[in-house]
Design an enzyme around this catalytic site. Structure first.
Site, PDB file in Angstrom:
ATOM      1  N   SER A  23       4.948  -3.469  -5.274  1.00  0.00           N
ATOM      2  CA  SER A  23       5.119  -2.442  -4.261  1.00  0.00           C
ATOM      3  C   SER A  23       3.777  -2.092  -3.662  1.00  0.00           C
ATOM      4  O   SER A  23       2.722  -2.343  -4.244  1.00  0.00           O
ATOM      5  CB  SER A  23       5.772  -1.181  -4.849  1.00  0.00           C
ATOM      6  OG  SER A  23       4.952  -0.632  -5.860  1.00  0.00           O
ATOM      7  N   GLY A  24       3.834  -1.506  -2.479  1.00  0.00           N
ATOM      8  CA  GLY A  24       2.631  -1.080  -1.773  1.00  0.00           C
ATOM      9  C   GLY A  24       2.996  -0.006  -0.789  1.00  0.00           C
ATOM     10  O   GLY A  24       4.105   0.559  -0.821  1.00  0.00           O
ATOM     11  N   ASP A 149      -4.570  -9.585   9.474  1.00  0.00           N
ATOM     12  CA  ASP A 149      -4.795  -9.173   8.084  1.00  0.00           C
ATOM     13  C   ASP A 149      -4.771 -10.392   7.165  1.00  0.00           C
ATOM     14  O   ASP A 149      -4.103 -10.399   6.127  1.00  0.00           O
ATOM     15  CB  ASP A 149      -3.747  -8.161   7.649  1.00  0.00           C
ATOM     16  CG  ASP A 149      -4.200  -7.333   6.440  1.00  0.00           C
ATOM     17  OD1 ASP A 149      -5.419  -7.248   6.202  1.00  0.00           O
ATOM     18  OD2 ASP A 149      -3.335  -6.776   5.743  1.00  0.00           O
TER      19      ASP A 149
END
Length: 548
Positions: A23-24, A149
């Site tokens: 998760s983030g 990114d």
């Protein structure tokens, strides 16, 4: 909540959630099973990580939904073997508080970030990785998609070792509305291109900088600009020198050309692909180098910074000096003033899930030169000799025996290069055991530079190498005191503690600090120990730079 026969939550009536993968800030990624097609998939649940974050950032949930749709559309455009495949997007019903789910390929080999936690990669693997990710970026750029990114956590590795680029959630699509407010920069500070920090967006070259930094980390095992805080890291990205790579072998000149702070000076994607192929060819021709040992900690320092990388949730885990600063202290002062004026904690506002050479010819393979009116030997006011322009072809001469890192063989290579280019006044010269690379102005007084290679007695023009930088002299390579090189290499080995180097090369170019002509032998052994020594073209050592 709809459940499967096994009592697990079902999404859209067909995707059975098995277990969370990670998760983030953008939500949670689950390992799931598509019960309709009987296959494993990854499901990205796009929602704020916790109520406190959502309360602190009004509108975050809506922004995340829009980013999810953006990612799905970006990936749907790219049917490419090195871009993660998106299968489906489940959007919430209008007027509900639901959140989107992105259904995508489950890559079972782990992420590059996971792999690098145990140490740097062998150079051959890094070159393959670079070509794979570059291929994905070229496909994305052709569709008007900038990733913005590129970092190890966003590169997944299939079991066969091939790389897959993912996480296009903050990608910029041509014709789409921007998702950041004025003055907010998104991306990971360690891999962000310097021009993006300065507010220049929409450049494919920015993705290539990030790729170059990723390759540096993958082969060297350390991040050259990583600092204790995000703000310090961004300041380093803007202005601080990049240490010379000591494990990169033929990849080192490619990194040097790529990690320049002027985006116009970097090779474009097509040129970069050729450079990576050439480096692979050079590596194959060179003696085998043992794999580098594991580095201490992740990418260098054992203590990660506040925004350090985290394991990638999509996957199942089974000293080259840089371009001289283009922005002086006034820029840094302006940056810091902007931070204070905005009352923010750091320079930029990262996404919630943000994770973690010597300059010369712009875009050339390192080094620098001024217009051909400068004294090629580094003196002041003496015009360069008038020489004919470079010839387009290549000529095969006698093949030198043994390493090219000897005075006689270097002079043989220089004679062959002069016959083809008409001059020995070069921007820089790189000498390896089996080949030589020279950056040569395209004509007397020209600002443009070509890259030439000498190998096996033949001279070949390999392509454009950028432009000549003002106020920095060319070097007349015929006037370098090559007879001092054997003693210089021996002294370098003693100073660096490298008795039996497995990688060695010499760079001749103006030193970035005072623009004086310099000769720099780089040595490393099978354990990755080494560095380089800085000497004048008379062979006298000025300083020793050891790898950490």
């Amino acid at each position: 909540m709809e459940t499967s026969e096994a009592g697990r939550q079902l999404i859209d009536g067909r995707f059975e959630l098995v277990a969370p993968l990670g998760s983030g800030g953008m939500g949670t990624v689950w390992r799931a099973r598509d019960i309709a097609l009987h296959r494993e998939v990854a499901l990205k649940e796009v929602r704020p990580p916790d109520p406190a974050t959502a309360a602190a950032q009004p509108g975050l949930a809506d922004q995340l939904r829009e980013r999810a749709v953006r990612e799905a559309r970006a990936l749907a455009r790219l049917a490419h073997p090195h871009v993660v495949t998106i299968h489906h997007i489940v959007e919430p019903a209008p007027g509900t508080d639901g959140h989107p789910w992105i259904v995508m390929e489950l890559v079972k080999g782990g992420s590059l970030h996971d792999r690098l936690a145990s140490g740097p990669l062998p150079l051959a693997d890094v070159l393959r990785l670079g070509r794979d990710v570059l291929s994905a970026l070229r496909a994305a750029h052709a569709e008007g998609v900038l990733h913005r990114d590129v970092k190890p956590a966003n590169v997944l590795l299939r079991p066969d070792g091939s790389a897959v680029l993912t996480d296009f959630g903050i990608a910029a699509l041509h014709g789409s509305t921007g998702l950041t407010s004025t003055g907010v920069l998104i991306g990971s500070p360690e891999y962000i291109a310097p021009e993006r920090v300065r507010g220049e967006e929409g450049l494919a070259a920015s993705d290539l900088w990030s790729l170059g930094m990723l390759l540096y980390v993958a082969v060297e095992g350390v991040h050259p600009l990583r600092r204790a805080t995000s703000l310090a890291t961004v300041v380093a990205v803007l202005d601080e020198p990049i240490p010379a790579p000591v494990r990169s072998g033929p990849l080192a000149p490619v990194l040097e050309r790529l990690l320049v702070r002027d985006p116009a000076a970097r090779p474009d994607a097509e040129q970069l692909e050729q450079l990576l192929r050439d480096a692979s060819t050079a590596l194959t021709a060179a003696p085998a180098t043992p794999a580098a040992p594991p580095a201490v900690g992740r990418y260098g320092p054992p203590t990660p910074p506040p925004f350090g990388p985290v394991p990638h949730p999509y996957a199942v885990t089974a000293p080259l000096p840089p371009a001289a600063p283009r922005r002086r202290p006034v820029l840094l002062g302006a940056v810091l003033a902007a931070v204070l004026a905005a009352g923010t904690v750091g320079l930029v506002k990262w996404l919630p899930d943000g994770t973690d050479p010597s300059e010369g010819a712009k875009g050339g393979p390192g080094g620098a030169g001024r217009s051909a009116s400068a004294d090629p030997a580094g003196g002041q006011g003496s015009p360069a000799p008038s020489t004919p322009g470079p010839k387009a072809g290549a000529k095969k001469g006698a093949t030198p025996e043994g390493s090219l890192l000897t005075p006689a063989n270097i002079r043989t290579a220089l004679a062959a290069l002069k016959e083809q280019t008409g001059t020995t006044g070069f921007v820089n010269l790189r000498i390896y055991d089996s080949y030589v690379i020279a950056a040569v102005p395209t004509a007397p007084g020209a600002k443009t530079v070509d890259s030439w290679q000498y190998r096996d007695g033949a001279v070949t023009r390999t392509g454009p190498a950028g432009t000549v930088k003002d106020r920095v002299p060319l070097i007349d390579m015929a006037k370098v005191e090559w007879d001092t090189l054997p003693a210089l290499l021996e002294e370098a080995g003693q100073e660096l503690g490298v008795a039996n180097p497995t990688s060695r090369y010499v760079i001749v170019e103006p030193w970035m600090m005072d623009q004086s002509p310099s000769m720099r032998p780089y040595l490393s052994d099978e354990y990755g120990q080494g560095g380089y020594v800085l000497a004048g073209t008379d062979g006298k050592v000025r300083k020793v730079y050891r790898s950490s």
